[in-house]
Design a protein around this motif. Structure first.
Motif: not given
Length: 375
Positions: A26-27, A221, A233-234, A237
């Motif tokens: 996902d990342y 998250q 990355s998180v 997003a």
């Protein structure tokens, strides 16, 4: 229950403490250019923290809440935002994120040096003033983001806080309003384990702080806060989601402050040295350096250049704070109200009289001393 809103059982990690990669569906891993830039930020942030702590010991800073060990969160927060549109709402521990947004080091430290000025032009840098009261900046961030949405601006707000702030009512009010009105804001909780001396276990019974998000109807998250690649990355997003009009996100970074809460705190009273030492192996700077060296993206020449840039930053801060300011006593009254009241005029007249009398007495004493020396 919407599983898409629930955080993972384990924090997102892209680079392990030993520098090896961890694949994630996902990342994605940021490219080498972004990782090198982040490493430069980590080097500068660590040097900035060390210099600020030294200035406290020298009496040039009133207090400094170091982010030593948390620099990955700081560096990522400064880099995921659009410099021309987005805003950062920091806390008192986020100086490294603030300089990462282009605020001069000396201006960043004005508040912590005990000066009454706000320190920097918030509009020029799109960085709100540092917040000392816990969680108040979260309401300000949500209000700002809501106003931007109403105007039709392409603005995302990143609101920083610590784990202690999640125990404040302002945190919950901000989360609820942001979710109800789909406000373009990202809540970024730097969970370093302690609200001064209060451990997380005495603040919440939730599985994680990120789990609180679903109660307000937003996704949460968890991310390894010492892995700058994962944080980048998180957060990226979450910023993209907010910009697309899909509303807020809560991101919890698991990190650790290696030093005391501030220079006024004795952390040996509430945590064991072995606990602190265990986090040394997870150091964000060492982790990224190991990875970049292993893939051939970092060499001695680049390291030396980054270290020199960091030293220039520290020198700039040191020079500014070692320069005594030329203070004007009338400033105490000049900016209280737009039009000075009779009471303020009277108070200024009293102070001015005392200053003039003191100066006259000092001049007389100096004159008498010179006359005595000439006899």
């Amino acid at each position: 229950m919407n599983d898409d809103m629930l955080p993972r059982d384990e924090a997102v990690q892209l680079i392990a403490p030993d520098g090896t990669l961890t694949e994630d569906a996902d990342y994605p891993l940021p490219d080498r250019g972004a990782l090198l830039d982040a490493y430069r930020g980590l080097v500068e942030g660590r040097r900035f923290n060390d210099q600020a702590s030294a200035l406290v010991r020298q009496g040039r800073l009133a207090v400094y809440p170091s982010s030593h060990g948390q620099e990955a969160c700081q560096v990522a927060a400064a880099r995921v935002l659009d410099g021309a549109a987005d805003w950062l709402f920091p806390t008192y521990r986020d100086a490294v994120a603030i300089i990462g947004r282009g605020v001069p080091p000396a201006e960043t430290m004005v508040l912590l040096a005990g000066d009454w000025h706000s320190g920097y032009d918030v509009r020029a840098h799109r960085v709100a003033t540092q917040s000392t009261p816990l969680a108040t900046q979260l309401l300000h961030a949500v209000g700002f983001a809501y106003a931007a949405k109403r105007r039709g601006d392409d603005t995302v707000v990143l609101a920083l806080c610590g784990d202690g702030a999640t125990s404040e009512g302002d945190f919950h009010e901000a989360m609820n309003f942001a979710s109800v009105f789909r406000v373009p804001v990202v809540f970024f909780v730097q969970n370093n384990g302690f609200a001064i001396s209060v451990p997380l276990s005495r603040q919440t019974a939730a599985p994680s702080l990120a789990h609180k998000a679903i109660g307000y109807g937003m996704p949460g998250q968890r991310v390894d806060g010492n892995d700058v690649a994962a944080v980048l990355s998180v957060l990226s997003a979450a910023v993209r989601r907010a910009r697309a009009g899909d509303g807020p996100t809560l991101v919890e970074a698991h990190t650790y402050r290696m030093l005391a809460h501030t220079n006024a705190d004795d952390d040996t009273r509430y945590r064991e040295r072995a606990e602190v030492q265990a986090w040394v192996e997870r150091d964000p700077l060492r982790r990224l350096r190991t990875h970049l060296r292993a893939v051939g993206a970092l060499d001695d020449e680049i390291e030396a250049r980054f270290a020199a840039d960091a030293e220039t930053l520290a020198t700039e801060l040191r020079t500014a704070l070692n320069t005594d300011a030329d203070l004007d006593p009338e400033d105490l009254f000049r900016f209280v109200t737009a039009t000075r009241s009779p009471l303020l005029e009277e108070q200024w007249a009293m102070l001015r009289g005392e200053i003039e009398r003191t100066a006259a007495a000092s001049g007389q004493a100096e004159s008498a001393s010179r006359e005595g020396a000439s006899r």
